[in-house]
Design an enzyme around this catalytic site. Sequence first.
Site, PDB file in Angstrom:
ATOM      1  N   LYS A   1       0.536   3.419  -3.063  1.00 27.73           N
ATOM      2  CA  LYS A   1      -0.864   4.059  -3.046  1.00 27.73           C
ATOM      3  C   LYS A   1      -0.451   5.790  -3.055  1.00 27.73           C
ATOM      4  O   LYS A   1      -0.995   6.481  -3.655  1.00 27.73           O
ATOM      5  CB  LYS A   1      -1.832   3.865  -1.883  1.00 27.73           C
TER       6      LYS A   1
ATOM      7  N   SER B   1       0.642  -1.315  -0.111  1.00 25.00           N
ATOM      8  CA  SER B   1      -0.009  -0.050   0.130  1.00 25.00           C
ATOM      9  C   SER B   1       0.905   1.271   0.123  1.00 25.00           C
ATOM     10  O   SER B   1       0.287   2.324  -0.110  1.00 25.00           O
ATOM     11  CB  SER B   1      -1.042  -0.125   1.320  1.00 25.00           C
TER      12      SER B   1
ATOM     13  N   TYR C   1      -2.832  -2.199 -10.561  1.00 26.29           N
ATOM     14  CA  TYR C   1      -2.824  -2.410  -9.133  1.00 26.29           C
ATOM     15  C   TYR C   1      -1.841  -3.491  -8.507  1.00 26.29           C
ATOM     16  O   TYR C   1      -1.118  -3.071  -7.585  1.00 26.29           O
ATOM     17  CB  TYR C   1      -4.165  -2.310  -8.545  1.00 26.29           C
TER      18      TYR C   1
HETATM   19  O1  DON Z   1      -4.359  -5.103  -2.156  1.00 23.99           O
HETATM   20  C1  DON Z   1      -4.145  -5.769  -1.027  1.00 23.99           C
HETATM   21  O2  DON Z   1      -4.831  -5.985  -0.176  1.00 23.99           O
HETATM   22  C2  DON Z   1      -2.520  -5.654  -0.963  1.00 23.99           C
HETATM   23  N1  DON Z   1      -1.861  -5.722  -2.263  1.00 23.99           N
HETATM   24  C3  DON Z   1      -2.193  -4.254  -0.436  1.00 23.99           C
HETATM   25  C4  DON Z   1      -2.916  -3.874   1.035  1.00 23.99           C
HETATM   26  C5  DON Z   1      -1.971  -3.177   1.810  1.00 23.99           C
HETATM   27  O3  DON Z   1      -0.871  -3.009   1.705  1.00 23.99           O
HETATM   28  C6  DON Z   1      -2.556  -2.670   3.027  1.00 23.99           C
HETATM   29  N2  DON Z   1      -1.587  -2.113   3.989  1.00 23.99           N
HETATM   30  N3  DON Z   1      -1.449  -2.231   5.255  1.00 23.99           N
END
Ligand code: DON
Length: 305
Positions: free
Chosen positions: A64, A61, A189
């Site tokens: 992002k 994330s 993504y």
């Molecule tokens: O899409 C997802 O769930 C993961 N690729 C990224 C989520 C994430 O890093 C949430 N963070 N703490």
Amino acid sequence: MNKLLEAVIENNRRWTKDGKVATYIPELGKADQDAAGVCIITLDGEEYNGGDYKTKFTIQSISKIITLMLALLENGRDRVFSKVGVEPTADAFNSIINLETKNPQRPLNPMINAGAIATVSLIEGETSEVIFNRILNFTRKITGNPDININEDVYQSEKKTGDRNRALAYFMRSTGVIEQDAEEVLDVYFKQCSIEATCRDIARIGAMLSNDGVLPWSGERVVPRNIARIVKTIMVTCGLYDASGQFAVEVGVPAKSGVGGGIVAAIPGRMGIGVYGPALDARGNSIAGIRILEELSRELDLNIF
Ligand code: DON
């Protein structure tokens, strides 16, 4: 400073025992539960390290904030924030509930999965490959590291098991938030989440933001000041999901976490910090990483409030 960082790592490594490495993306389950590392890059170009700062992890994330910067650069704030809001949620990062119940029907902010998928759909390019390459090149520039790449195994693992993200993307297509092919957007993504980096690489991203969009090591401006400011603000209010309020009280700095175990912090006018510890708390944030940042905030008087 290196001594301080080693001491902070050793004081806080024990917290990893209270957390768990993410396994919902199976490939992430292979990380070393006890790892903990830190890197600080100051705005005058000094670099300090401690613990497992050389270990590579996927930024998840943390990507992002990278795609938010690119989307803002290309589309301007009005268009971006017509597709995604800037309000915190009290829900998990992959929650779907607010997509239907909130009016307007758009993701609450760009740091949760739904908001990041909507944000990346705004980045221009003929194919998902072209779009991802633009993200990768921008990441190489803001880390000053031309070798940054994706971890292919994590990418495949995400793609195979990403049904929750598919649900978010298809729902947003049904409401018009996403205008492109949902699978193409999701492919970008999944790749952005699989970008691999070290504490040093993410500390450099933090240093650029803390320097208002100028790379401290070359003097090159990569984003306008107002974009750096928007991103840091959203990091404060939404960067650690439904733990952002508590983190703001305890640490008091703009930061963004990822389920790979990284957290980047940007201390305005002072430094970027990258921390790593793949054992996560219940909200998906690095458990040792938060403790390391708490101690650094006290020791170095980093709280911006
Ligand atoms: O899409 C997802 O769930 C993961 N690729 C990224 C989520 C994430 O890093 C949430 N963070 N703490």
